[in-house]
Design an enzyme around this catalytic site. Structure first.
Site, mmCIF file in Angstrom:
data_model
loop_
_atom_site.group_PDB
_atom_site.id
_atom_site.type_symbol
_atom_site.label_atom_id
_atom_site.label_comp_id
_atom_site.label_asym_id
_atom_site.label_seq_id
_atom_site.Cartn_x
_atom_site.Cartn_y
_atom_site.Cartn_z
ATOM 1 N N HIS A 1 -0.836 17.264 -27.118
ATOM 2 C CA HIS A 1 -0.856 15.823 -26.908
ATOM 3 C C HIS A 1 -2.034 15.116 -27.586
ATOM 4 C CE1 HIS A 1 2.354 16.706 -24.176
ATOM 5 N NE2 HIS A 1 2.440 15.470 -23.731
ATOM 6 N N HIS B 1 7.540 10.123 -28.628
ATOM 7 C CA HIS B 1 6.449 10.896 -28.042
ATOM 8 C C HIS B 1 6.639 12.406 -28.263
ATOM 9 C CE1 HIS B 1 3.354 12.055 -25.199
ATOM 10 N NE2 HIS B 1 4.241 12.747 -24.515
ATOM 11 N N GLU C 1 9.103 18.939 -25.154
ATOM 12 C CA GLU C 1 8.318 19.199 -23.926
ATOM 13 C C GLU C 1 8.779 20.499 -23.260
ATOM 14 O OE1 GLU C 1 5.681 17.454 -22.946
ATOM 15 O OE2 GLU C 1 5.904 15.508 -23.950
ATOM 16 N N HIS D 1 -0.957 12.158 -29.642
ATOM 17 C CA HIS D 1 -1.318 10.766 -29.327
ATOM 18 C C HIS D 1 -1.927 10.075 -30.544
ATOM 19 C CE1 HIS D 1 -1.513 11.474 -24.697
ATOM 20 N NE2 HIS D 1 -0.311 11.127 -25.104
ATOM 21 N N LYS E 1 6.017 23.265 -14.302
ATOM 22 C CA LYS E 1 5.190 22.084 -14.009
ATOM 23 C C LYS E 1 4.806 22.053 -12.536
ATOM 24 C CE LYS E 1 4.293 17.269 -14.482
ATOM 25 N NZ LYS E 1 4.477 16.008 -15.186
ATOM 26 N N ASN F 1 -1.183 18.989 -21.229
ATOM 27 C CA ASN F 1 -1.438 18.092 -22.362
ATOM 28 C C ASN F 1 -1.423 18.849 -23.692
ATOM 29 O OD1 ASN F 1 -1.777 15.960 -20.593
ATOM 30 N ND2 ASN F 1 -3.952 16.427 -20.301
ATOM 31 N N GLU G 1 -5.277 16.676 -11.614
ATOM 32 C CA GLU G 1 -5.787 17.017 -12.944
ATOM 33 C C GLU G 1 -7.299 17.203 -12.981
ATOM 34 O OE1 GLU G 1 -3.522 15.308 -16.256
ATOM 35 O OE2 GLU G 1 -5.351 15.397 -17.443
ATOM 36 N N ARG H 1 -4.066 21.364 -14.570
ATOM 37 C CA ARG H 1 -3.008 20.404 -14.933
ATOM 38 C C ARG H 1 -3.198 19.904 -16.367
ATOM 39 N NH1 ARG H 1 0.038 15.824 -11.266
ATOM 40 N NH2 ARG H 1 1.367 15.079 -12.955
ATOM 41 N N LYS I 1 2.527 11.430 -11.310
ATOM 42 C CA LYS I 1 1.743 10.481 -12.117
ATOM 43 C C LYS I 1 2.581 9.221 -12.311
ATOM 44 C CE LYS I 1 -1.299 13.337 -14.972
ATOM 45 N NZ LYS I 1 -1.618 13.760 -16.350
ATOM 46 N N ARG J 1 0.816 -1.238 0.000
ATOM 47 C CA ARG J 1 0.000 0.000 0.000
ATOM 48 C C ARG J 1 0.836 1.268 0.000
ATOM 49 N NH1 ARG J 1 -2.827 -3.298 3.628
ATOM 50 N NH2 ARG J 1 -4.657 -4.205 2.644
HETATM 51 P P1 NAD Z 1 12.351 5.887 -22.009
HETATM 52 O O1 NAD Z 1 12.191 5.746 -20.571
HETATM 53 O O2 NAD Z 1 11.879 4.770 -22.872
HETATM 54 O O3 NAD Z 1 13.884 6.163 -22.319
HETATM 55 C C1 NAD Z 1 14.319 6.256 -23.651
HETATM 56 C C2 NAD Z 1 15.518 5.360 -23.908
HETATM 57 O O4 NAD Z 1 16.673 5.972 -23.360
HETATM 58 C C3 NAD Z 1 15.422 3.997 -23.269
HETATM 59 O O5 NAD Z 1 15.918 3.053 -24.179
HETATM 60 C C4 NAD Z 1 16.329 4.117 -22.051
HETATM 61 O O6 NAD Z 1 16.867 2.896 -21.638
HETATM 62 C C5 NAD Z 1 17.392 5.036 -22.552
HETATM 63 N N1 NAD Z 1 18.068 5.840 -21.553
HETATM 64 C C6 NAD Z 1 17.546 6.401 -20.431
HETATM 65 N N2 NAD Z 1 18.447 7.208 -19.861
HETATM 66 C C7 NAD Z 1 19.560 7.155 -20.614
HETATM 67 C C8 NAD Z 1 20.827 7.789 -20.560
HETATM 68 N N3 NAD Z 1 21.099 8.704 -19.621
HETATM 69 N N4 NAD Z 1 21.743 7.491 -21.482
HETATM 70 C C9 NAD Z 1 21.456 6.607 -22.481
HETATM 71 N N5 NAD Z 1 20.263 5.997 -22.616
HETATM 72 C C10 NAD Z 1 19.333 6.276 -21.689
HETATM 73 O O7 NAD Z 1 11.642 7.201 -22.592
HETATM 74 P P2 NAD Z 1 11.288 8.605 -21.942
HETATM 75 O O8 NAD Z 1 11.061 9.490 -23.100
HETATM 76 O O9 NAD Z 1 12.235 8.994 -20.889
HETATM 77 O O10 NAD Z 1 9.888 8.328 -21.202
HETATM 78 C C11 NAD Z 1 8.733 7.976 -21.915
HETATM 79 C C12 NAD Z 1 7.701 7.488 -20.922
HETATM 80 O O11 NAD Z 1 7.372 8.546 -20.027
HETATM 81 C C13 NAD Z 1 6.402 7.041 -21.551
HETATM 82 O O12 NAD Z 1 6.063 5.783 -21.026
HETATM 83 C C14 NAD Z 1 5.385 8.086 -21.120
HETATM 84 O O13 NAD Z 1 4.091 7.555 -20.955
HETATM 85 C C15 NAD Z 1 5.968 8.530 -19.801
HETATM 86 N N6 NAD Z 1 5.557 9.876 -19.370
HETATM 87 C C16 NAD Z 1 5.069 10.015 -18.120
HETATM 88 C C17 NAD Z 1 4.694 11.260 -17.644
HETATM 89 C C18 NAD Z 1 4.217 11.411 -16.233
HETATM 90 O O14 NAD Z 1 3.774 12.509 -15.865
HETATM 91 N N7 NAD Z 1 4.339 10.394 -15.402
HETATM 92 C C19 NAD Z 1 4.834 12.385 -18.459
HETATM 93 C C20 NAD Z 1 5.351 12.218 -19.742
HETATM 94 C C21 NAD Z 1 5.708 10.957 -20.194
HETATM 95 N N1 GLY Z 2 2.657 14.929 -18.220
HETATM 96 C C1 GLY Z 2 1.437 15.584 -17.855
HETATM 97 C C2 GLY Z 2 1.239 15.623 -16.381
HETATM 98 O O1 GLY Z 2 2.074 15.258 -15.602
HETATM 99 O O2 GLY Z 2 0.180 16.021 -15.971
#
Ligand code: NAD
Ligand code: GLY
Length: 366
Positions: free
Chosen positions: A252, A269, A189, A256, A231, A249, A241, A245, A147, A125
């Site tokens: 997006h 993305h 972003e 998307h 942010k 998006n 949200e 918040r 998130k 939990r």
């Molecule tokens: P990712 O986590 O897939 O990383 C991209 C690639 O880079 C991966 O292959 C990873 O292994 C590699 N990598 C990471 N750090 C590295 C480094 N320092 N050097 C070399 N390689 C490295 O992609 P991302 O763009 O970081 O994240 C995308 C994800 O984030 C999606 O799943 C999306 O839904 C999520 N997201 C979440 C939120 C939120 O608010 N929680 C907001 C935006 C996106």
């Molecule tokens: N990435 C959008 C949010 O965190 O609300």
């Protein structure tokens, strides 16, 4: 010389936490965790790529500061951000006898951060966790705001929780090893924050394109910190949200649709969001919210960052069908985020989705 370490507080009452920014921070992870009295028994969740690059530095620092740390690796890639991988994390937490007095670290990009964060939110939990984001996208977006989620086969991020970390440690040096395409996608972003919230920052970005593409530390630190500040300000007002918040998006909805039509992974993305921001800005112009000059500046800045601004080759009805599947569609009406010039944005419900997007993309076949 390293840039000076800096921090900001995300103020959410008892869930408040600091974001620390700087260079060479990974060598001091143990000290930062000791400062916040983080649990001594830690599970470090990461993937093999990031473990190889930064695991030893983090583990050495933790051990030196008196922490005990076990590594849990998850397979790499968005396609593994799912319940099956989550189960692998739970298996190792349970088999490793982690308990409510333990803590978790997410070391990696947004995929690791979202999934490890959700594991921390749900294991027993909820156990405390720390985000150490290592991509631009995760440093300016996913590690901040709480998130956490995994994907379901029917859609992205459908299973998740709002669960804030205890600390976010942003070491911009980790970006040196990042693939160039990932760098550019993350910058999209950053541009988003300028458009929705800060005209001055947008103008600063226009003047610092090569510095950011070359990961010049001072420029990078300014861009990452300003993005996190924007942010954080929004999350402090609307953590779950219910209102503002949703401005995050921006770009997006159409983005998307591109990702889902092209198949996840084909467009990064941030690339899809770049194109979505130009479309949103054209809609804003057509509705009288933004002048033509704003769209031109947005499009030019994104092109200068070598990001795509033209929609991929699909018919309008395919984009509209994809957008109708979006979580944001309720009873046939879609709430768009539209910019008011540059530096401000608002939520704008539209009922005629086809006409709205046709006006912004007149050349697309219907
Ligand atoms: P990712 O986590 O897939 O990383 C991209 C690639 O880079 C991966 O292959 C990873 O292994 C590699 N990598 C990471 N750090 C590295 C480094 N320092 N050097 C070399 N390689 C490295 O992609 P991302 O763009 O970081 O994240 C995308 C994800 O984030 C999606 O799943 C999306 O839904 C999520 N997201 C979440 C939120 C939120 O608010 N929680 C907001 C935006 C996106
Ligand atoms: N990435 C959008 C949010 O965190 O609300």
């Amino acid at each position: 010389m390293d840039v000076v370490t800096d921090s900001l507080l995300v103020g959410l009452q008892e869930r408040s936490y600091s974001i620390v920014f700087g260079q060479n921070l990974l060598t001091n992870v143990g000290e930062y965790l000791a400062d916040i009295k983080f649990p001594k028994n830690i599970a470090l969740v990461t993937n093999l790529t990031v473990l190889d690059l930064y695991g030893q530095t983090v583990l050495t620092s933790l051990e030196t500061a008196g922490f005990t740390c076990s590594v849990i690796t998850v397979p790499e890639g968005e396609e593994y951000k799912n319940l099956a991988t989550l189960e692998l994390i739970y298996d190792q937490l349970i088999e490793g006898n982690f308990d409510r007095g333990s803590g978790l670290i997410a070391l990696g990009g947004g995929v690791v951060g979202d999934m490890a964060g959700y594991a921390a939110a749900t294991f027993l939990r909820g156990i405390p966790f720390v985000q150490i984001p290592t991509t631009i996208l995760s440093q300016v977006d996913s590690s901040v705001g709480g998130k956490t989620a995994v994907n379901h086969r029917l859609g992205k991020n459908l299973i998740g929780a709002f669960y804030q970390p205890r600390l976010v440690l942003i070491d911009i040096d980790t970006l040196k090893t990042l693939d160039r395409r990932e760098v550019r996608a993350g910058i999209a972003e950053i541009v988003k924050y300028g458009i929705i919230s800060d005209a001055e920052f947008f103008a600063w970005l226009e003047n610092n394109v090569s510095e950011l593409l070359e990961l010049e530390p001072e420029a990078l630190l300014h861009a990452v910190k300003r993005s996190c500040q924007i942010k954080s300000d929004i999350v402090e007002i609307d953590e779950r949200e219910g209102s503002v918040r949703a401005l995050l998006n921006y770009g997006h909805t159409f983005g998307h649709a591109i990702e889902s039509l092209c198949g996840y992974g084909e467009w990064r993305h941030g690339e899809a969001v770049a194109c979505g921001m130009v479309v949103a800005s054209r809609i804003a112009h057509n509705l009288g919210l933004a002048d033509e000059g704003s769209t031109a500046r947005i499009s030019t800045l994104l092109r200068n960052f070598q990001l795509p601004v033209d929609a991929p080759d699909f018919a309008l009805h395919q984009f509209v069908t994809a957008m109708r599947r979006d979580k944001k569609v309720r009873e046939g009406s879609l709430t768009l985020v539209l910019n008011q010039g540059i530096g401000s944005a608002k939520l704008y419900p539209v009922s005629n989705i086809e006409d709205t997007f046709h006006s912004a993309l007149p050349d697309l076949e219907s």
